[in-house]
Design a protein around this motif. Structure first.
Motif, short mmCIF file in Angstrom:
data_model
loop_
_atom_site.label_atom_id
_atom_site.label_comp_id
_atom_site.label_asym_id
_atom_site.label_seq_id
_atom_site.Cartn_x
_atom_site.Cartn_y
_atom_site.Cartn_z
N VAL A 176 8.48 -3.96 -20.52
CA VAL A 176 7.97 -3.68 -19.18
C VAL A 176 8.41 -2.27 -18.77
CG1 VAL A 176 9.95 -4.79 -18.03
CG2 VAL A 176 7.81 -4.48 -16.79
N VAL A 177 7.48 -1.54 -18.15
CA VAL A 177 7.69 -0.12 -17.83
C VAL A 177 7.58 0.08 -16.32
CG1 VAL A 177 6.87 2.24 -18.24
CG2 VAL A 177 6.73 0.52 -20.07
N GLN A 178 8.39 0.98 -15.80
CA GLN A 178 8.40 1.26 -14.36
C GLN A 178 7.03 1.66 -13.85
OE1 GLN A 178 7.35 5.31 -14.44
NE2 GLN A 178 8.29 4.56 -12.55
N ALA A 179 6.76 1.30 -12.59
CA ALA A 179 5.54 1.71 -11.91
C ALA A 179 5.86 2.44 -10.61
CB ALA A 179 4.67 0.49 -11.60
N ARG A 180 7.11 2.28 -10.13
CA ARG A 180 7.57 2.99 -8.93
C ARG A 180 8.81 3.79 -9.28
NH1 ARG A 180 9.50 -0.62 -4.75
NH2 ARG A 180 10.08 -2.02 -6.45
N GLN A 181 9.01 4.88 -8.62
CA GLN A 181 10.16 5.74 -8.91
C GLN A 181 11.31 5.41 -7.95
OE1 GLN A 181 8.21 9.20 -11.46
NE2 GLN A 181 8.80 9.87 -9.44
N THR A 182 11.85 4.20 -8.14
CA THR A 182 12.97 3.77 -7.32
C THR A 182 14.00 3.06 -8.19
OG1 THR A 182 12.13 1.55 -6.81
CG2 THR A 182 11.39 3.36 -5.39
N LEU A 183 15.26 3.20 -7.82
CA LEU A 183 16.33 2.50 -8.52
C LEU A 183 16.22 1.00 -8.27
CD1 LEU A 183 19.31 4.89 -7.71
CD2 LEU A 183 17.99 4.79 -9.83
N GLU A 184 15.70 0.63 -7.11
CA GLU A 184 15.54 -0.78 -6.77
C GLU A 184 14.58 -1.47 -7.73
OE1 GLU A 184 17.27 1.39 -3.57
OE2 GLU A 184 15.34 1.72 -4.56
N GLU A 185 13.50 -0.78 -8.09
CA GLU A 185 12.56 -1.39 -9.03
C GLU A 185 13.20 -1.58 -10.39
OE1 GLU A 185 8.02 -0.77 -10.60
OE2 GLU A 185 9.57 0.64 -11.23
N LYS A 219 0.82 -1.22 0.00
CA LYS A 219 0.00 0.00 0.00
C LYS A 219 0.85 1.26 0.00
CE LYS A 219 -4.01 2.07 2.30
NZ LYS A 219 -4.99 1.91 3.40
N GLY A 220 1.96 1.25 0.72
CA GLY A 220 2.78 2.44 0.84
C GLY A 220 3.41 2.91 -0.44
N GLU A 221 3.75 1.96 -1.33
CA GLU A 221 4.44 2.32 -2.57
C GLU A 221 3.51 2.47 -3.76
OE1 GLU A 221 8.91 0.82 -2.44
OE2 GLU A 221 7.51 -0.86 -2.46
N PHE A 222 2.22 2.16 -3.56
CA PHE A 222 1.26 2.29 -4.65
C PHE A 222 0.03 3.07 -4.19
CE2 PHE A 222 3.86 -1.33 -5.71
CZ PHE A 222 4.06 -1.22 -7.09
N PRO A 223 0.22 4.31 -3.73
CA PRO A 223 -0.91 5.08 -3.20
C PRO A 223 -1.96 5.42 -4.26
CG PRO A 223 1.03 6.48 -3.47
CD PRO A 223 1.49 5.07 -3.68
N TRP A 224 -1.58 5.37 -5.53
CA TRP A 224 -2.53 5.70 -6.61
C TRP A 224 -3.55 4.59 -6.84
CZ3 TRP A 224 -2.46 2.36 -10.80
CH2 TRP A 224 -1.31 1.56 -10.93
N ILE A 225 -3.30 3.40 -6.29
CA ILE A 225 -4.27 2.31 -6.41
C ILE A 225 -5.32 2.50 -5.31
CG2 ILE A 225 -4.64 -0.17 -6.46
CD1 ILE A 225 -1.80 -0.55 -7.41
N ASP A 226 -6.37 3.23 -5.62
CA ASP A 226 -7.36 3.59 -4.61
C ASP A 226 -8.48 2.56 -4.53
OD1 ASP A 226 -9.04 4.09 -6.80
OD2 ASP A 226 -8.61 6.24 -6.80
N SER A 237 -11.24 2.36 -5.90
CA SER A 237 -11.88 2.02 -7.17
C SER A 237 -11.08 0.98 -7.95
CB SER A 237 -12.06 3.28 -8.03
OG SER A 237 -10.80 3.78 -8.47
N MET A 238 -9.89 0.67 -7.47
CA MET A 238 -9.00 -0.25 -8.18
C MET A 238 -8.57 -1.42 -7.29
SD MET A 238 -6.37 2.43 -9.98
CE MET A 238 -6.91 3.81 -10.98
N LEU A 239 -9.49 -1.94 -6.51
CA LEU A 239 -9.14 -2.98 -5.54
C LEU A 239 -8.53 -4.21 -6.21
CD1 LEU A 239 -12.19 -2.84 -3.08
CD2 LEU A 239 -9.88 -1.93 -2.76
N SER A 240 -8.92 -4.48 -7.44
CA SER A 240 -8.42 -5.67 -8.14
C SER A 240 -6.92 -5.57 -8.43
CB SER A 240 -9.17 -5.88 -9.45
OG SER A 240 -8.99 -4.77 -10.33
N LEU A 241 -6.36 -4.36 -8.35
CA LEU A 241 -4.93 -4.18 -8.61
C LEU A 241 -4.08 -4.32 -7.34
CD1 LEU A 241 -4.94 -1.12 -11.07
CD2 LEU A 241 -5.03 -3.57 -11.60
N ARG A 242 -4.73 -4.49 -6.21
CA ARG A 242 -4.00 -4.59 -4.94
C ARG A 242 -3.52 -6.03 -4.69
NH1 ARG A 242 -7.38 -0.60 -0.77
NH2 ARG A 242 -6.71 1.36 -1.74
N ARG A 243 -2.64 -6.46 -5.57
CA ARG A 243 -2.01 -7.77 -5.46
C ARG A 243 -0.75 -7.76 -6.30
NH1 ARG A 243 -2.73 -11.19 -9.85
NH2 ARG A 243 -4.41 -10.70 -11.32
N ASP A 244 -0.01 -8.86 -6.28
CA ASP A 244 1.21 -8.97 -7.08
C ASP A 244 0.87 -9.31 -8.53
OD1 ASP A 244 2.51 -8.58 -4.68
OD2 ASP A 244 3.11 -10.68 -4.45
#
Length: 276
Positions: free
Chosen positions: A50-59, A14-21, A23-30
């Motif tokens: 494949v395109v980034q979804a988080r703004q981290t070097l780790e991703e 939840k902390g790294e994907f705050p935009w998944i509100d 209305s998008m419960l189906s996206l709250r998984r791996d």
């Protein structure tokens, strides 16, 4: 080679994907490669970007590792800190991987609409050219005038507009998106992803003709040789299945621009990201 030019993988928290509100419960998984592979096969795709979804070097490192482990992943558009003083070191580190094809920053979430015109950001974009990397433009329609300024200043840089610039498809608003798309298309270093449209329409309640004016504008201004199909999976699934998301573009092309199908289904993407 048929390529899906735009999708994501993630390990949800939840902390790294705050935009998944809510209305998008189906996206709250791996979402991992094995699940996508079966979808790609269902539409006869040979590979994907494949395109980034988080703004981290780790991703970015994680996505490159996934590309090493999964043959169908033909390229990674990752994130680096383009405004950082050590941008060159970041690019050098990731460019060791042949799968590192480009960079994206979530511009439409920046408070400053002109963020992409900051001098430090432009220096970062300029650094991409040294490593022959592309840049994905993720913007809302209000940002298009600034994107036009950016691509004009950097004519040697390859840009691609994600999700056709996220026009207001649900409300069938064309202007000033259409006029700005025409201006953007004048710059031959800019390409477009035919992606992300179902989530700009009325979720699960759209019709094929809702997209026709937008697709007609993009194809008229850019031509099929600067357009590439992308699913934006799994985000697309809040509004349509993977298959329906792909078919809405292919069905339009079959009816209105059949000679361009080879371009949008793989040739443009292969050329843009320099996939061997």
């Amino acid at each position: 080679m048929k390529i899906d030019s735009h999708h994501h993988f993630w390990q949800y928290n939840k902390g790294e994907f705050p935009w998944i509100d809510e209305s998008m419960l189906s996206l709250r998984r791996d979402f991992f490669p094995k699940e996508l592979l079966s979808l790609l096969k269902s539409k006869n795709f040979d590979g994907s970007i494949v395109v980034q979804a988080r703004q981290t070097l780790e991703e970015t490192k994680w996505l490159l590792d996934l590309a090493e482990q999964n043959e169908f992943i033909k390229g990674v558009v990752g994130w680096v800190d383009l405004c950082s003083s050590d941008i060159d070191q970041q690019l050098q580190t990731f460019s060791v991987s042949p799968y590192f094809k480009g960079v994206r920053h979530v511009l439409h979430d920046e408070e400053n609409d002109r963020f992409m015109l900051r001098n430090d950001f432009k220096r970062g974009i300029h650094a991409l050219q040294k490593y022959d990397l592309t840049y994905d433009l993720l913007v809302f329609p209000k940002h298009l005038p600034y994107a036009i300024e950016l691509v004009k200043e950097l004519p040697e840089q390859r840009f691609v507009l994600d999700h056709i610039g996220k026009p207001f498809i649900k409300d069938q608003v064309l202007s000033p998106w259409k006029e700005n798309i025409k201006r953007l298309a004048e710059h031959k270093n800019v390409f477009v992803k035919l992606s992300g449209m179902v989530t700009e329409a009325s979720w699960n309640n759209w019709e094929q003709n809702d997209f026709e004016l937008y697709l007609a504008t993009i194809l008229e201004e850019f031509g099929s040789d600067r357009c590439m199909i992308g699913s934006d999976w799994p985000v697309c699934t809040v509004s349509a299945s993977y298959e329906k998301t792909i078919d809405l573009v292919l069905d339009y092309m079959k009816l209105h621009a059949p000679k361009g199908i080879e371009d949008i289904a793989g040739k443009t993407c292969t050329n843009f990201y320099k996939i061997v």
